[in-house]
Design an enzyme around this catalytic site. Sequence first.
Site, PDB file in Angstrom:
ATOM      1  CG  HIS A  79      -2.112   0.867   1.106  1.00 56.73           C
ATOM      2  ND1 HIS A  79      -2.316   1.962   1.915  1.00 56.73           N
ATOM      3  CD2 HIS A  79      -3.165   0.831   0.256  1.00 56.73           C
ATOM      4  CE1 HIS A  79      -3.448   2.548   1.588  1.00 56.73           C
ATOM      5  NE2 HIS A  79      -3.982   1.885   0.584  1.00 56.73           N
ATOM      6  CE  LYS A 122      -2.020   4.817  -2.032  1.00 54.89           C
ATOM      7  NZ  LYS A 122      -1.868   3.454  -1.499  1.00 54.89           N
ATOM      8  CG  HIS A 176      -7.111   8.244  -1.853  1.00 52.03           C
ATOM      9  ND1 HIS A 176      -5.773   7.910  -1.980  1.00 52.03           N
ATOM     10  CD2 HIS A 176      -7.782   7.065  -1.865  1.00 52.03           C
ATOM     11  CE1 HIS A 176      -5.650   6.594  -2.076  1.00 52.03           C
ATOM     12  NE2 HIS A 176      -6.851   6.056  -2.005  1.00 52.03           N
ATOM     13  CE  LYS A 228      -4.506   6.409   2.051  1.00 53.00           C
ATOM     14  NZ  LYS A 228      -5.698   6.800   1.338  1.00 53.00           N
TER      15      LYS A 228
END
Length: 580
Positions: A256, A258, A489, A491
Amino acid sequence: MDMKECTYGSKCYRRNKQHFLGFSHPYIENVASRINNGEIEAVMSLGLTPDLVEKAQVVAELMESGELIPKEQQMLETSVYNRTRGVKRNASEMTQKKASQEAEVNHLEHKEKQLKIKAPSADGKTFATFKALEENQPQESVGKELNPQQKVEASAPLHYFLSAVANEPETWNQPLTLRFADLFHPSLGLLQQSMQMNFMVELGWLLAQYCQHKVQRKPLLVIYGVESKELSEAGSRVPTINTIRVKPKYPFGSHHTKMSMMSYEDGSLRIVVHTGNLIESDWEDRTQGIWVSPSCPPLLSEAAENTGDGDSVTGFKRDLLRYLETYSLVALQPWMEKIRKADMSHINVCFIPSSPGSYPIHPGANERVPRWGHLHLSWLLQQHSSSEPDDTVIMQCSSIGSLGPSPSSWLVGELAVSMAASSSTAKLGQQTVQVVYPCAQDVKASIHGMAGGGCLPYTRQGHSKQTWFTGFLYKWRSESRLRTRAMPHIKSYARVSSDMTRASFFLLTSANVSKAAWGMRSNKCATLMIQSFEAGVLFLPKFIFGGRSFELGRQIILPYDLPLTKYGDGDEPWFIDNMR
């Protein structure tokens, strides 16, 4: 076209993607939905065979990537698409002509010659479109006042940005706004090669971002999570591209992270940690967060490299290297060598990694606490942050996992405890944990209406097992950043004072509110179990301004408005079920 139900049902022996795209498997799809929702313990309790778990993972990836969409959701999305300008769906079913027409429409609307390319299709049409665009590429206008390098310099010492929102023109040229393509602008350096680490990747769209600055033929390493035939075959189509899929060793984890790395012709290096998948929809009308490191020049001497110099007081270089080592990939070795040879002493943030594994916990010995997930965050906060008794932990996310039967199960009893850690003895109570996640009305009022909730995969079924969680929820409001209608989107996590004027830390990360991402204590608290790869950066006042706290609104600007807006009596969280 209607999908027929597979006659074998849950006993289906097939494992290939095309079968699951052609026939429905209700039971397997239900398990897949629970996997995507982070209901790890619940799925494990079903006693599924390894064979069935493997099939559910395949279906979960298809659902997460958008390739597999239930009939009801397809009908709704088609209806929403016809009413909403700019929403792009299922590029593999669109002709190249239509893709070109839509690109031209966006070009005129945005008034900035911004390249638009449809998501990759399995038949390779994306590469044909990419090639045509490559041969006749207009130059992009990057803001009227500042180019990307000037923005990075002006944003010091934080170097923290939000993404531009296509349908909010006022965001395009904000000093603290970047587009993904801006990362390849020549003002930041003459690109030599780059690496992208991500969960979902649309290769055609990604190459188009490079194409805007004519660096699309530079060597590129892509490390990704969601299975993609086009990515797996990319090397045969574009020789300068190397793609590697990473599948975590645990069945319910994901790759996950990025993160981007760019090396330049002058020998310097730059690291970018962000929150967006490398897909077009994530960078159009959603709110993303981006941290861009300053340029890291090569160390002046080989001796400095050998002695481990070039790290900052935050330990960023050390933690980044040990994170990359967990991949055990030969393709990463040249990048790790570049990092070892880079001077990162001026980086002022801490690197917060999660890597799949079961790590032993030795209470009372901080130096032996696992330096991963929420325990690594806790360790850093204990060493370098201060707090007040009435501080509030704010968690802002785009996805929510299975949190347990009560707040103390994990959210408050474990994750919030780590986020409340400090060098002082102040403790947080349950009422001081607040979670920002869009309610249903927030999504309906977004730029693309209900289609805007496609990046928010929380399910009604998952919530039914933790209805207590509603009491912790706050709406998405970002009027100060002009992004209330751009669904988050991003976090982020922060600890703020009771009067909402100060923050003792701010964290930008790929990690949502889930046990798989942050880790959970297991084996009677003897180990920390982490299932996913995640990466984030921690901003601490001590290392950035030399103080005990950030002044909110002056030294740092949060992505949402304060004070937070609590859910009303009639509000409920947004559920992805609303799109089915």
